[in-house]
Design a protein around this motif. Structure first.
Motif, PDB file in Angstrom:
ATOM      1  N   THR A  16       0.848  -1.190   0.000  1.00 16.53           N
ATOM      2  CA  THR A  16       0.000   0.000   0.000  1.00 16.53           C
ATOM      3  C   THR A  16       0.882   1.238   0.000  1.00 16.53           C
ATOM      4  N   ARG A  17       0.362   2.321  -0.522  1.00 17.23           N
ATOM      5  CA  ARG A  17       1.117   3.572  -0.498  1.00 17.23           C
ATOM      6  C   ARG A  17       1.205   4.081   0.948  1.00 17.23           C
ATOM      7  N   HIS A  29      -5.422   0.766   2.219  1.00 17.27           N
ATOM      8  CA  HIS A  29      -4.811  -0.179   3.155  1.00 17.27           C
ATOM      9  C   HIS A  29      -5.845  -1.185   3.654  1.00 17.27           C
ATOM     10  N   ARG A  30      -5.423  -2.446   3.748  1.00 10.72           N
ATOM     11  CA  ARG A  30      -6.324  -3.520   4.184  1.00 10.72           C
ATOM     12  C   ARG A  30      -5.690  -4.235   5.381  1.00 10.72           C
ATOM     13  N   PRO A  31      -6.528  -4.940   6.181  1.00 16.69           N
ATOM     14  CA  PRO A  31      -5.991  -5.664   7.350  1.00 16.69           C
ATOM     15  C   PRO A  31      -4.872  -6.629   6.997  1.00 16.69           C
ATOM     16  N   GLU A  32      -4.949  -7.230   5.811  1.00 17.95           N
ATOM     17  CA  GLU A  32      -3.906  -8.174   5.439  1.00 17.95           C
ATOM     18  C   GLU A  32      -2.553  -7.499   5.194  1.00 17.95           C
ATOM     19  N   ASP A  45      -1.342  -5.358   7.400  1.00 15.61           N
ATOM     20  CA  ASP A  45      -0.862  -4.920   8.712  1.00 15.61           C
ATOM     21  C   ASP A  45       0.501  -5.502   9.066  1.00 15.61           C
ATOM     22  N   ASP A  46       0.704  -6.793   8.780  1.00 16.74           N
ATOM     23  CA  ASP A  46       1.966  -7.427   9.164  1.00 16.74           C
ATOM     24  C   ASP A  46       3.150  -6.773   8.471  1.00 16.74           C
ATOM     25  N   ALA A  76       6.070  -4.704  10.456  1.00 18.48           N
ATOM     26  CA  ALA A  76       7.463  -5.137  10.345  1.00 18.48           C
ATOM     27  C   ALA A  76       8.339  -3.996   9.838  1.00 18.48           C
ATOM     28  N   LEU A  77       7.846  -3.246   8.865  1.00 19.27           N
ATOM     29  CA  LEU A  77       8.604  -2.111   8.336  1.00 19.27           C
ATOM     30  C   LEU A  77       8.856  -1.080   9.432  1.00 19.27           C
ATOM     31  N   ALA A  78       7.812  -0.734  10.188  1.00 15.09           N
ATOM     32  CA  ALA A  78       7.946   0.277  11.233  1.00 15.09           C
ATOM     33  C   ALA A  78       8.936  -0.167  12.301  1.00 15.09           C
ATOM     34  N   GLU A  79       8.864  -1.420  12.719  1.00 14.86           N
ATOM     35  CA  GLU A  79       9.744  -1.896  13.782  1.00 14.86           C
ATOM     36  C   GLU A  79      11.197  -1.928  13.323  1.00 14.86           C
ATOM     37  N   ARG A  80      11.430  -2.267  12.065  1.00 15.66           N
ATOM     38  CA  ARG A  80      12.798  -2.271  11.554  1.00 15.66           C
ATOM     39  C   ARG A  80      13.397  -0.861  11.575  1.00 15.66           C
TER      40      ARG A  80
END
Length: 658
Positions: A382-383, A413-416, A418-419, A423-427
């Motif tokens: 998603t953008r 953005h869709r629930p699928e 989210d992962d 993961a991107l944010a935590e990295r």
């Protein structure tokens, strides 16, 4: 009687300008003064009335009100007032009212004029406004231009030759010959001379688009040029442009003069650099970075031109970051930041410039970590737009600043998804932590699911905060109303920002709460203009420069910008933009800007010293680290902040808020 006079003498000795009087003059002064008590609400002097007395406030508080009923100043203990009419000999321009039960010392006009005539330090104090003293203090700690050339140099100043150009119909062969004869690695394609810029052709284009592709050199150069190329304005700051070029992989940039016919050497004064509002990110047009600026082409710059400008500069650090391939490498690069800041503090670069420098490095680390994350996780589903918040958004990062960030997601953005986003944010958050930027104690980071949502949800957040300014909303306002895009789809940010700044000017209750919030951060000076120090803990006997001064100015600037729907985010830019639309006077804007710069400079110098000694940088400064001049100037700066807080509190009637 002698004991009372001695007490008055000792009181005066604690406050400027009396502290600078020779001991015999100071000792003789109390006998020439009289004491007078004013009950709360009583008028000391009314506007339009004659006044031949200067007042010195010994206890209590007095409001100075102009003829329009606006609060000009709230005098605290030790300050003088009433002298303007004593000096002019005319009626008072102000009404002076006791806000609290107040005890004053009255100095007759003849005593005042005698001191002005015989005591130069006393005269200078009153002949200069307090803001003038702060301006002098700011200038005194920034006396050297020897080292920070790249922080001040404009692009137009390093253009050394006229552009090498050709027309769109010129053959590729002839264009290559022209490049060879001129010994340049790129040629500009224009419609006339200097004419309108159509495109650019580089050595790389000749290799990849002609030789490797087997294209005939007889084809027109327009067949291989990069059309509508990025350009840079002549008055852009060289160091900011090189940061952008490094991030985006540019090697050449045409330079345009937006004021046709202007000599590139006639660039704006470098002092204006900190006032220009930075653009939102690498993909957007901006005042001082690569953009499709209009105007005639005056030359070309390359990354090498800028790199040669100064060998010991932060550009190498950003370039090093761009070439790292893992988080460990980024952490090694980031570990050099403290030394770079220390170098620029030693060169007396301004706090505003150093804040921008640290922020540019923080942005570079963030973008590189996002590159790593996308390479590992794959194409984003998603953008999104990664936005910096708080001090990073304002270009005011210091050593030891923690992280504040968020993600604006597209509404598709869709629930699928989210992962992936989690993961991107935590990295990125984890990577920044490894690079020396601690996690936000309040968890205002993109790693928190609440702060990585679609743009529609962000719009709901802001609407709720503005319409229902409860304590949580006001806490969020301190962070989320300072937002700047760093990476991704900047259009998402632009859409959200335009909606927010259109809403806030009409939200009187929200703005009043922001004014109260700004007024709650009181500078650490007491009734006797002495510093109020921390009483215990690890920071005992220190001043918190951030909580005690910088936060208040940041919040006042934010309030002023939001009240007029201004898009600026940087504190100095907000103050000057607010002054330009009449939200405050130009004098008050300059006073606050000078106070902010002086306090910021002392903080950065303190942090650089801590970093040099292997101590984690903080905001807690011991007055013992300051000279007497710096202590007095810091009290002046705190005084400016306090008076502006009082004026805004009066304007927004914050006393009626619960």
């Amino acid at each position: 009687m002698d004991v009372e006079l001695a007490e008055v003498r000792d009181f005066l000795a604690q406050h400027a300008p009396f502290a600078d009087l020779p001991a015999p003059v100071l000792a003789a002064l109390p006998a020439k003064l009289t004491a007078r008590y004013f009950r709360r609400g009583s008028t000391l002097v009314a506007a339009g009335q004659p006044n031949t007395t200067m007042f010195v406030l010994r206890s209590g508080a007095v409001d100075i009100i102009d003829a329009h009923g606006s609060l000009v100043e709230r005098s605290d203990v030790g300050t003088c007032f009433g002298m303007s009419s004593v000096i002019s000999g005319g009626p008072s321009s102000f009404t002076m009212t006791a806000r609290e039960d107040s005890l004053t010392l009255l100095m007759p006009g003849e005593v005042f004029h005698d001191l002005i005539r015989t005591q130069p330090a006393f005269a200078r104090f009153f002949m200069q406004q307090q803001a003038g003293r702060i301006r002098s203090a700011v200038e005194s700690v920034q006396v050297s231009d020897s080292g920070g050339a790249i922080l001040k140099t404009r692009v137009g100043e390093i253009v050394r030759r006229s552009p090498v150009t050709t027309g769109p119909g010129t053959s590729i062969r002839d264009a290559a010959v022209a490049m060879s004869e001129a010994r340049v690695s790129a040629i500009l394609v224009t419609d006339g001379s200097p004419g309108r810029l159509l495109g650019i052709v580089t050595d790389r284009d000749l290799r990849t688009k002609v030789i490797a592709a087997g294209l005939s050199p007889d084809e027109p150069v327009s067949a291989v040029m990069t059309s509508d190329p990025q350009t840079v304005a002549a008055d852009a700051l060289a160091f900011e442009v090189l940061m952008e070029m490094t991030q985006r992989g540019f090697h050449h940039l045409p330079v345009v003069d937006e004021a046709a016919g202007r000599d590139p050497k006639d660039a704006p004064d470098a002092a204006d650099a900190s006032a220009s509002e930075p653009g939102p990110g690498p993909a957007s047009g901006r005042e001082s970075g690569p953009a499709r600026a209009s105007g005639h082409v005056i030359g070309m710059i390359t990354a090498g031109d800028l790199m040669r400008l100064q060998q010991a500069n932060p550009v190498y650090l950003v370039g090093d970051i761009a070439h790292q391939t893992d988080v460990d490498g980024l952490a090694r690069s980031a570990s050099r930041l403290a030394a770079v800041v220390e170098s620029y503090v030693a060169q007396d670069a301004s706090a505003a410039d150093i804040g921008r420098l640290v922020t540019v490095v923080g942005d570079a680390l963030t973008r590189r970590l996002l590159n790593f994350a996308e390479a590992e996780l794959g194409t984003p589903p998603t953008r999104y737009c990664w936005v910096a918040l708080g001090s990073q958004a304002r270009l005011e990062l210091g050593l030891g600043s923690d992280q504040d960030s968020a993600l604006i997601l597209s509404d598709d953005h869709r629930p699928e998804h989210d992962d992936y986003v989690a993961a991107l944010a935590e990295r990125v958050v984890g990577g920044l932590e490894a690079c020396g930027f601690p996690r936000c104690p309040g968890d205002m980071m993109a790693s928190n699911p609440r702060w990585r949502v679609p743009i529609t949800q962000w719009s709901r957040y802001f609407a709720s905060w503005v319409n229902e300014p409860d304590p949580d909303a006001l806490l969020n306002a301190q962070t989320f109303f300072d937002m700047r895009p760093v990476y991704g789809d900047n259009a998402l940010f632009a859409r959200l920002q335009s909606a927010v700044i259109a809403r806030t000017p009409q939200s009187a209750r929200f703005l009043a709460h922001l004014a109260k919030q700004a007024n709650d951060w009181q500078p650490p000076i007491g009734f006797f203009r002495g510093f109020v120090l921390e009483h215990g803990g690890e920071h005992r006997d220190t001043l918190d420069l951030k909580a005690g001064g910088l936060v208040a100015v940041v919040q006042m600037a934010r309030l002023l910008a939001l009240s007029r729907g201004l898009p600026q985010v940087n504190t100095l830019a907000r103050l000057r933009a607010a002054a330009s639309v009449g939200a405050l006077s130009a004098e008050n804007a300059e006073n606050l800007a000078d106070a902010f710069e002086f306090i910021s400079y002392l903080r950065l110098r303190h942090q650089a010293e801590q970093a040099r000694n292997g101590v984690r940088p903080d905001n807690h400064l011991a007055p013992a680290e300051l000279t007497d001049f710096e202590k007095r100037s810091l009290r002046d700066a705190f005084g400016i902040v306090r008076r502006m807080q009082g004026a805004l509190a009066h304007s927004y009637q914050t006393h009626v808020l619960s």
